[in-house]
Design a protein around this motif. Structure first.
Motif, short mmCIF file in Angstrom:
data_model
loop_
_atom_site.label_atom_id
_atom_site.label_comp_id
_atom_site.label_asym_id
_atom_site.label_seq_id
_atom_site.Cartn_x
_atom_site.Cartn_y
_atom_site.Cartn_z
N UNK C 88 -7.74 28.08 -10.56
CA UNK C 88 -7.02 29.27 -11.40
C UNK C 88 -6.64 30.03 -10.22
N UNK C 89 -5.33 30.34 -10.13
CA UNK C 89 -3.93 31.03 -8.99
C UNK C 89 -5.19 32.48 -8.87
N UNK C 90 -5.44 33.03 -7.90
CA UNK C 90 -5.95 34.32 -7.48
C UNK C 90 -4.49 34.78 -6.09
N UNK C 91 -5.11 35.94 -6.23
CA UNK C 91 -4.06 36.79 -5.35
C UNK C 91 -4.62 37.05 -3.88
N UNK C 92 -4.24 36.06 -2.94
CA UNK C 92 -4.44 35.86 -1.59
C UNK C 92 -3.57 36.64 -0.44
N UNK C 93 -2.69 37.45 -0.84
CA UNK C 93 -1.68 37.88 0.23
C UNK C 93 -2.58 39.27 0.94
N UNK C 94 -3.82 39.99 0.61
CA UNK C 94 -4.08 40.40 1.59
C UNK C 94 -4.68 39.72 2.34
N UNK C 95 -4.89 38.27 2.21
CA UNK C 95 -5.43 37.49 3.80
C UNK C 95 -4.44 37.35 4.79
N UNK C 96 -2.92 36.76 3.72
CA UNK C 96 -2.42 36.90 5.07
C UNK C 96 -1.94 37.95 5.54
N UNK C 97 -1.79 39.57 5.36
CA UNK C 97 -2.04 40.35 5.86
C UNK C 97 -2.51 40.88 6.99
N UNK C 98 -3.99 40.64 6.89
CA UNK C 98 -5.59 40.42 7.38
C UNK C 98 -5.42 39.34 8.67
N UNK C 99 -5.04 38.80 8.42
CA UNK C 99 -4.93 37.28 9.30
C UNK C 99 -3.93 37.02 10.19
N UNK C 100 -3.00 38.35 9.98
CA UNK C 100 -1.92 37.84 10.44
C UNK C 100 -2.08 39.01 11.72
N UNK C 101 -2.24 39.24 11.21
CA UNK C 101 -2.85 41.52 12.35
C UNK C 101 -4.45 40.92 12.91
N UNK C 102 -5.00 40.12 12.53
CA UNK C 102 -6.04 39.57 13.47
C UNK C 102 -5.52 38.27 14.96
N UNK C 103 -4.05 37.59 13.76
CA UNK C 103 -4.03 37.59 15.08
C UNK C 103 -3.53 37.86 16.40
N UNK C 104 -2.89 38.99 16.03
CA UNK C 104 -2.16 40.14 16.81
C UNK C 104 -0.29 39.63 16.60
N UNK C 105 0.18 39.42 15.31
CA UNK C 105 1.08 39.47 15.09
C UNK C 105 1.73 40.58 14.38
N UNK C 106 2.75 41.11 15.28
CA UNK C 106 3.78 42.10 14.56
C UNK C 106 4.53 41.95 13.84
N UNK C 107 5.41 40.90 13.50
CA UNK C 107 6.06 40.37 12.19
C UNK C 107 6.08 38.93 11.99
N UNK C 108 6.91 38.48 10.77
CA UNK C 108 7.31 37.03 10.44
C UNK C 108 8.20 36.42 10.00
N UNK C 109 8.72 35.37 11.40
CA UNK C 109 9.52 35.28 10.66
C UNK C 109 9.27 33.74 9.42
N UNK C 110 10.31 33.74 8.62
CA UNK C 110 9.82 33.09 7.51
C UNK C 110 10.79 31.87 7.50
N UNK C 111 10.58 30.74 7.33
CA UNK C 111 11.74 29.99 7.42
C UNK C 111 11.83 29.01 6.11
N UNK C 112 12.57 29.29 4.95
CA UNK C 112 12.07 29.01 3.65
C UNK C 112 13.32 28.64 3.07
N UNK C 113 13.42 28.26 2.04
CA UNK C 113 13.74 27.99 0.64
C UNK C 113 13.42 29.10 -0.61
N UNK C 114 14.42 29.08 -1.57
CA UNK C 114 14.25 30.27 -2.28
C UNK C 114 12.86 30.62 -2.22
N UNK C 115 12.00 29.55 -2.71
CA UNK C 115 10.78 30.31 -3.50
C UNK C 115 9.91 30.75 -1.79
N UNK C 116 10.13 29.85 -0.78
CA UNK C 116 9.34 30.79 0.52
C UNK C 116 10.16 32.67 0.64
N UNK C 117 11.10 32.22 -0.06
CA UNK C 117 11.74 33.60 0.93
C UNK C 117 11.54 34.65 -0.37
#
Lengths: 359, 359, 359, 359
Positions: C88-117
């Motif tokens: 069953x799909x769940x929303x994990x978007x908060x984990x992404x934000x938290x993980x980036x914060x923990x890693x100290x990343x202030x921004x994200x460069x996303x290289x991808x196609x229509x789906x990833x963008x």
């Protein structure tokens, strides 16, 4: 229009055959016959023509060179007889006009570089119905964004850089690659960025070799005991002279072999104390099967030239601007060298990567 | 056997990484660990070792160069300190033996050319358990039918000839390609036949340039106004000297750029009056991804060396004879140059085709 | 800005590594650290990060694939646990934000196609500082003139056409090549023109196979007893359906192997009575070393993305327009398919050459 | 001997043009004229001949295919009229003999696979002066160590594997490549080892797919979440049948597209639960410019055949044994399939590397 002539002039360039094929195929759809002129303007002067039909251009798309042959010295307005350097030049332009008329060619498509296009312009001014197609490996014609053959030359140089990389890295050596580009650094810049060069030297930016040596030594201190240096043949030191001399005489020129690549190698070895090796790509950059990009561009130039003829746009040259093929006046196209501007986006990308440009 | 060392020595050669991968994978099946020696015998002298596991050799099969690095001058029996040419050479062979022992390496696989294999033999005579693997672009080692890297170098030269062909033909020009091969003409002969050369000059057959000029002029009379000439760097005129001088100093050598290719060009222009151009392939022949043939041969050498170790065949070199990998005594393998014999089947085929060999 | 994250999402594409290298090198000049996210958004959800320094991106420019790994199904807003299709799909978007914060990343460069963008856009709307880089083999993203990887895919298909040509001609056969392009015919059109195809069928122009058969037979009557047909996987007959079905399940799909190429082959054999053969290029188009053109474009995208970050242009995607890299709003970039317009200059050139488009 | 005929029969194969060029050039040195037979034995039956001079073979060395054309079904001893499958076969062998006599051809060089060589043998038994040259992509002729074209096919498959590798690794996927080889696994084995395959399945070793699945899962457990599988088209499961059916009818065969590659994919997905993709190389393996190795081998075969003619060695086939071209009786050469022996050195090397062979 029922019959046209086409010629290829100047230095060899991948994609010439692709243009010829496109001209013949596009002309055929309008019922226009095509006659080929042998060896550039030499054949026009001497009336050396061959019919070019479907069968003649079948299978030539992937082949380098030109099935018509080419030369880069026979100017009908100052013709030295093809016999070398000694004859007194005479004006044979009337012969060209008469030969085309006898052959029934109502117009001429001239595929060539700055030299051939200038001759084409002179004929246009004499009333000949002419369309030009720009051709130069070096990509240094102002009126067009890109010339066919350039991307193939860049690819040849980039593949050479890929090969040199492994040896440079295994041997902890500085490898120097001299590429074409006497007045403009397009090949050096594009191939250098695509091939992962650490230093790129181009005619537009006179280089300070101490800066280059410093960059190479800095890399070594950071554990990268190798560097890849790309040098355009027209690169020159700050305050110095170009070391390429002319090849007008058509004689082999051993000094050319000791050109800028060898000079940079000598000077860099002195300044860094590190071993290096030079490779001079030379005419490999003019040969080979055109890459897909150039086949497309060449094909588009060929079909666009036939459209231009059909629409009576004589005295123009077809040119790439953005994604479009446009027409520019031949008089606006020739005698205008396109160098790499300091704001060129690829040049700026090179600087962002930290590539040393010598300034 | 629980642990072995492996090193790569001498000039760069496509396939070195394929050998390393095969050694590590084959050793793993017997539970043997592998330690890599950095930069040939330099790392052995200084104890510069790295562990080589599955992860380290993953993905290296298609890559040119060697992940271990290499040099072609550090002889442990006469070591000049890596610092250049000036130091007084000292015998550091004991350091090598001690370093290997400290690292726990019970045997050494030495991948190298004649120079490295001679050093390997000296160590074998000191009691080190050594297996040699032959490596030379030039294919001039007597004890083996073919060396890995050779077929890739031939392919690089043949692809250059393909590129030069179209330009030669379009411009009615003589194109001269100088390829590697100081003492043996294997690359020139094989690439020349595969690339459709009209003239091939090799060290084994001192050339009479008048014959060459005559062949070029005969072609022109038959309507072929271009010719392709391949020259091995060690080719020399009848009664003349090789014009390549040594590169011992490791300094860039501008004269090399005016080597045999330039000489042939100058002399041929004088004799024929025809325009020509020279390309010197240089180090491009040492780089690049190995062709399928060399990947297979390199892989077989690597697995065979591990088998030889397992069976205690120390002091031997693995070699290709016919379709088989055999073992030959290192003492029988070194110091024996394999030149192209006058009865070589490819040489005879070249003559059947009417290729001019200069004699 | 002191630290940023970068990820590669969606299908494989030549040039991904070139982008990563450019991002790391350009960021370094501003003292910005880069952290890589493993396997697209999967790694962002699970906090699977690796530092990306100079050493990590050294030598990756010429390599296909992505050193970070990629997937094309892990959507943090509807995450199925990576375990396949059943959870069953769940929303994990908060984990992404938290993980980036923990890693100290202030921004994200996303290289991808229509789906990833689209996912990147959703994160931008949640306040994440995001820059997008467009990636698709198919070149079907509206906001950019060209995507990196496209030119390499075109080259792979063109080289296949070159190979098929000789066999078609020798055997007097019709050869059919199915290439990628489910919704847009860019690869088929560009490769077809560059590879000398006689027929090109693309999704944008539903085809009438009787016209195609007639063209093939007309060639045969003119003595050309072979024809080369390029079919985009999404091509469909007039009034018919696309025969490619979804590959959602991630299971191998033998029916795909009997896709449009096989259908055209069957129908064309019936209509012409001539023998034919089908080749389905498949994933070969996604692999391999990027061509020079794509290395340059990918490098420019990477450096431009770092500039965009520096200048705070969050929520944008870098895009090629003419010769320039510009910034467009992510919201303007996604969900907009770019098909081949009927006025496309390469399409018009194809028609000028007499290539049959099936209409 | 003053005049000979030459024909190319059977499937397309890189190097055919190189053989033709060598035959013409070598014959010329003895003053022997050459006439080419169009489309294999079809042209011999119908008297469809063309003169082959220097000009005709100029520039064909690097080109795939055959300038003479070829078919693989016209048997003069049972000729169905070229009109397809329905006609009652008739014996037209007398026409062949008469046509050759009328053309003045005193002997015939037949370049072909097992089928064409059997026909050549029948003609030899009728008294025709025949020399055979072996030709097969698959390398499965017993009397010769290697056939020209094989190394090019291996290279094409290896380059495909290089491309698939990056995608497999980036996507953690199993990639399956189906290559030619209905009765013998030479291409699969050689390309698989050269391309770094993890699994190779060949006709000679019926495979146990559970072993294959276990190998793939073992790699995944060791962190290698991708695997590369090469399958020869004639590979079959233990106790199973070959899934390739005949293509006798010359009609496109969609089932072929669901051949062994698709079967392995389906079964492997079931056993491993891992995603995979299949690529079927098909006729790409028969096309393209021959690699240097094949150009040399083809050239040697061509010159050796002319020598054999000169020396009256009729009824023989030229063959490679070790480094030499020898002559074997045609009757000893045909009808003898050369499969990969279990002691083949490349097979043993594959096992040493830990490549899973399915047994």
């Amino acid at each position: 229009m029922r019959k046209i002539a086409v010629l290829t002039g100047g230095g060899d360039c991948p994609g010439l055959n692709a243009v010829l094929r496109a001209v013949v195929k596009a002309a055929d759809r309008y019922g226009i016959e095509v006659v080929g002129v042998k060896d550039g303007f030499r054949g026009a002067i001497e009336g050396d023509f061959v019919p070019l039909g479907f069968g003649d251009v079948s299978g030539i798309l992937p082949r380098g060179g030109t099935i018509l042959g080419t030369t880069n010295r026979d100017n009908p307005f100052a013709y030295a007889g093809g016999g070398g350097d000694k004859a007194e030049p005479v004006d044979r332009s009337r012969d060209v006009l008469r030969n085309l008329e006898v052959a029934g060619a109502e117009a001429l498509i001239a595929i060539g570089g700055d030299g051939s296009l200038k001759i084409a312009l002179e004929f246009a001014e004499l009333g000949l119905q002419v369309i030009g197609i720009p051709k130069t490996i070096d990509n240094d014609l102002m009126a067009t964004d890109q010339t066919f053959g350039f991307q193939t030359a860049v690819t040849t140089a980039q593949e050479a850089l890929d090969k040199l990389h492994s040896t440079a890295e295994s041997h902890h050596r500085v490898m120097i690659l001299e590429v074409m580009g006497r007045y403009a650094g397009w090949i050096a810049l594009y191939a250098g960025v695509a091939g992962g060069a650490d230093v790129i030297l181009i005619p537009e930016i006179p280089y300070d070799l101490e800066r280059v040596a410093e960059a190479v030594k800095r890399r070594a201190r950071q554990g990268k005991k190798f560097s890849i240096v790309v040098v355009a043949e027209g690169a020159k030191p700050l305050g110095g002279e170009m070391v390429v001399e002319s090849r007008v005489s058509g004689r082999p020129d051993p000094l050319k072999l000791g050109g800028i690549g060898a000079k940079v190698a000598r000077d860099l070895a002195t300044l860094t104390g590190m071993e290096n090796r030079v490779t001079v790509l030379g005419h490999l950059q003019r040969g080979g099967s055109p890459v897909a990009y150039d086949r497309l561009l060449a094909t588009r130039y060929g079909t666009a030239a036939v459209e231009a003829l059909r629409e009576g746009a004589f005295g123009t040259m077809v040119a790439l601007q953005g994604r479009d093929i446009v027409r520019v006046a031949l008089s606006d196209a020739v005698d205008k060298l396109k160098q790499v501007p300091l704001t060129d986006p690829v040049l700026l990308a090179a600087r962002s990567l930290g590539i040393e440009m010598g300034d």
